[in-house]
Structures are given as C-alpha cells and as structure tokens.
Write a protein that holds these residues in place. Structure first.
Motif, PDB file in Angstrom:
ATOM      1  N   UNK A 178       0.890  -1.318   0.044  1.00 50.05           N
ATOM      2  CA  UNK A 178      -0.032  -0.081   0.158  1.00 50.05           C
ATOM      3  C   UNK A 178       0.800   1.237   0.129  1.00 50.05           C
ATOM      4  N   UNK A 179       2.210   1.147   0.066  1.00 49.10           N
ATOM      5  CA  UNK A 179       3.049   2.197   0.200  1.00 49.10           C
ATOM      6  C   UNK A 179       3.047   3.195   1.429  1.00 49.10           C
ATOM      7  N   UNK A 180       2.811   2.486   2.560  1.00 46.17           N
ATOM      8  CA  UNK A 180       2.599   3.125   3.679  1.00 46.17           C
ATOM      9  C   UNK A 180       4.085   3.447   4.340  1.00 46.17           C
ATOM     10  N   UNK A 181       4.238   4.579   5.075  1.00 52.83           N
ATOM     11  CA  UNK A 181       5.296   5.228   5.666  1.00 52.83           C
ATOM     12  C   UNK A 181       5.370   4.154   6.966  1.00 52.83           C
ATOM     13  N   UNK A 182       6.574   3.894   7.324  1.00 53.42           N
ATOM     14  CA  UNK A 182       6.987   3.070   8.387  1.00 53.42           C
ATOM     15  C   UNK A 182       6.301   1.775   8.864  1.00 53.42           C
ATOM     16  N   UNK A 183       6.266   0.761   7.816  1.00 50.20           N
ATOM     17  CA  UNK A 183       5.392  -0.272   7.587  1.00 50.20           C
ATOM     18  C   UNK A 183       5.899  -1.015   8.867  1.00 50.20           C
ATOM     19  N   UNK A 184       7.408  -1.071   9.334  1.00 48.28           N
ATOM     20  CA  UNK A 184       7.895  -2.032  10.358  1.00 48.28           C
ATOM     21  C   UNK A 184       7.232  -1.533  11.645  1.00 48.28           C
ATOM     22  N   UNK A 185       7.194  -0.185  11.979  1.00 50.22           N
ATOM     23  CA  UNK A 185       6.545   0.184  13.400  1.00 50.22           C
ATOM     24  C   UNK A 185       5.133  -0.109  13.478  1.00 50.22           C
ATOM     25  N   UNK A 186       4.561  -0.115  12.502  1.00 48.44           N
ATOM     26  CA  UNK A 186       2.956  -0.427  12.599  1.00 48.44           C
ATOM     27  C   UNK A 186       2.650  -1.934  12.672  1.00 48.44           C
ATOM     28  N   UNK A 187       3.538  -2.745  12.020  1.00 44.96           N
ATOM     29  CA  UNK A 187       3.698  -4.004  12.238  1.00 44.96           C
ATOM     30  C   UNK A 187       3.732  -4.592  13.602  1.00 44.96           C
ATOM     31  N   UNK A 188       5.106  -4.069  14.171  1.00 49.43           N
ATOM     32  CA  UNK A 188       5.615  -4.357  15.493  1.00 49.43           C
ATOM     33  C   UNK A 188       4.624  -3.976  16.640  1.00 49.43           C
ATOM     34  N   UNK A 189       3.847  -2.917  16.049  1.00 46.76           N
ATOM     35  CA  UNK A 189       2.837  -2.369  17.218  1.00 46.76           C
ATOM     36  C   UNK A 189       1.627  -3.423  17.127  1.00 46.76           C
ATOM     37  N   UNK A 190       1.199  -3.781  16.326  1.00 50.21           N
ATOM     38  CA  UNK A 190       0.135  -4.927  16.240  1.00 50.21           C
ATOM     39  C   UNK A 190       0.611  -6.251  16.724  1.00 50.21           C
ATOM     40  N   UNK A 191       1.575  -6.574  16.391  1.00 48.16           N
ATOM     41  CA  UNK A 191       2.362  -7.790  16.699  1.00 48.16           C
ATOM     42  C   UNK A 191       2.470  -7.835  18.233  1.00 48.16           C
ATOM     43  N   UNK A 192       2.755  -6.652  18.842  1.00 48.93           N
ATOM     44  CA  UNK A 192       3.041  -6.544  20.282  1.00 48.93           C
ATOM     45  C   UNK A 192       1.460  -6.656  20.909  1.00 48.93           C
ATOM     46  N   UNK A 193       0.392  -6.183  20.261  1.00 52.48           N
ATOM     47  CA  UNK A 193      -0.784  -5.950  20.863  1.00 52.48           C
ATOM     48  C   UNK A 193      -1.488  -7.288  20.770  1.00 52.48           C
ATOM     49  N   UNK A 194      -0.883  -8.253  20.001  1.00 49.04           N
ATOM     50  CA  UNK A 194      -1.533  -9.569  20.177  1.00 49.04           C
ATOM     51  C   UNK A 194      -0.667 -10.680  20.738  1.00 49.04           C
ATOM     52  N   UNK A 195       0.299 -10.006  21.397  1.00 52.34           N
ATOM     53  CA  UNK A 195       1.414 -10.943  22.379  1.00 52.34           C
ATOM     54  C   UNK A 195       2.252 -11.572  21.678  1.00 52.34           C
TER      55      UNK A 195
END
Length: 221
Positions: free
Chosen positions: A111-128
């Motif tokens: 999708x061409x999003x900025x900082x995909x790694x930060x967002x991915x890490x946030x949601x992986x943290x959210x699901x433990x």
C-alpha cells in the motif's frame, strides 16, 4: 457500509445448474459486528466472498462504501478491496517464506505506507507476539499463526474485516483466546466485522446473527 441486493449465484453442473445463493439481500452498518451462520453447504462462505468482492454473483449488486463492486472488473475490485477490506482466514494464509514481522508488513508495503515496520511491530505486540516476530509460520503454533493473521488484518486499518471461520482450525481454548483478541481489536478500532462461523459461542459475540439456509438468508437467530 455494506449492502447486497438480490444476490443469486448459479454454477453449471452435469445435469443443469446449482443455485447456491437465492435472492440474498442485506445491509450492514458501519461498526457493526455480524455473524453469518448456517450448515455446511448453506451458501455462507459464498455470500462472504460476494460481499468482499472476491467473487461476482450471477445476478444482483453489492455496494461497499457506496462503490458498486459488482460492476467493476477484477483490477478495479482489487483496488477497492485494498482500500476498504482486510481478511482473516481459517487456514491463516501466511507466507511460509516470510517471518511474522514480514507477513504483517507485506500488505502495508504494497500500500506504500510510511514506517510499515513500526506499525507491524505495534500490532504484533498488541496480540502478544513481541517475542516471536522473527519466527516463521512453521515455527509457530496454530494459535500464534492466527494471531499474526489478526495483526496483519488490523494493521492495514481497513474499515471492514471479513473473517471466514477464524477459529475453525484451533482447539477450543485457543479459539476462545483468538476470538477475544479479534473482538477486543475490533472494539478498539471501530471496524465493521463480518464473519462466517460454525461456532455458536463466536456468533453470540456479534451484534447480529444472520442464518443461511439452502442459499437463502433468514433474519437474526
């Protein structure tokens, strides 16, 4: 948000045609959680595919956020899906060659999003799964794989999530934990959630249940 008008789906068979959907109409409001239930072969997964724009009905119309997707070609439908829809599948649909972090990042990168790694890490943290981000699907349990799939779906921040038997491949205890995560994340994000399930416990977590029977849609059960 989602509207279907008189959906029919017929497929040819050796001695004629099979009528899978028979004039299905429905409306789902933004932020609603809706379970589509029914026996195997009742047409519920076919209906989900139509609502998500993965398939085109033999007749009828589907609208997603005012877009009549049934009149679009596959490329245009894919563009609408990329903007409006995320998926959670029974068999997780993770890419075996990518680790958990990369699986969640992939649609964000596309999708061409900025900082995909930060967002991915946030949601992986959210699901433990903050300790498992470097693990590949074959190194994860079924419950962990489905949690990666949840992180991927919600990281896209699409307004609609379609889930096809999201706990179907999990044991009861793991399924309950994954279901709780699904509804917690859905509440936090205000996403519209439409799921197909055989699980009555999962269906009862939704605002509304719609029953499919022999290709026809009944009202709330």
């Amino acid at each position: 948000m989602i509207k279907a008008l008189q959906l029919h789906q017929q497929v040819p068979i050796s001695d004629g045609s099979l009528h899978i959907l028979k004039g299905v109409s429905l409306e789902i409001e933004a932020g609603e959680t809706v379970a589509i239930v029914g026996a195997s072969g009742s047409g519920k997964s076919t209906l989900l595919g139509m609502l998500a724009g993965l398939d085109i009905p033999s007749a009828g119309k589907v609208y997603l956020n005012q877009h009549e997707i049934t009149q679009l070609d596959e490329e245009a439908r894919a563009q609408v899906r990329s903007q409006l829809v995320s998926f959670v599948f029974q068999n997780f649909q993770l890419l075996g060659s990518l680790n958990a972090l990369e699986n969640v990042m992939l649609p964000l990168e596309l999708r061409g999003e900025d900082n995909p790694e930060d967002k991915a890490k946030h949601y992986l943290n959210r699901v433990g799964l903050e300790q498992r981000i470097d693990h590949y699907p074959n190194q994860l349990s079924g419950g962990e794989q489905q949690r990666v799939a949840l992180a991927r779906a919600f990281a896209c921040e699409a307004p609609i999530i379609f889930a096809d038997e999201p706990t179907g491949n999990l044991d009861t205890q793991t399924g309950e934990k994954v279901a709780q995560l699904l509804f917690d994340l859905n509440k936090e994000t205000g996403t519209t959630l439409v799921l197909v399930t055989h699980s009555q416990a999962l269906a009862e977590k939704c605002d509304r249940q719609l029953e499919m029977r022999s290709g026809e849609l009944l009202e709330a059960v």
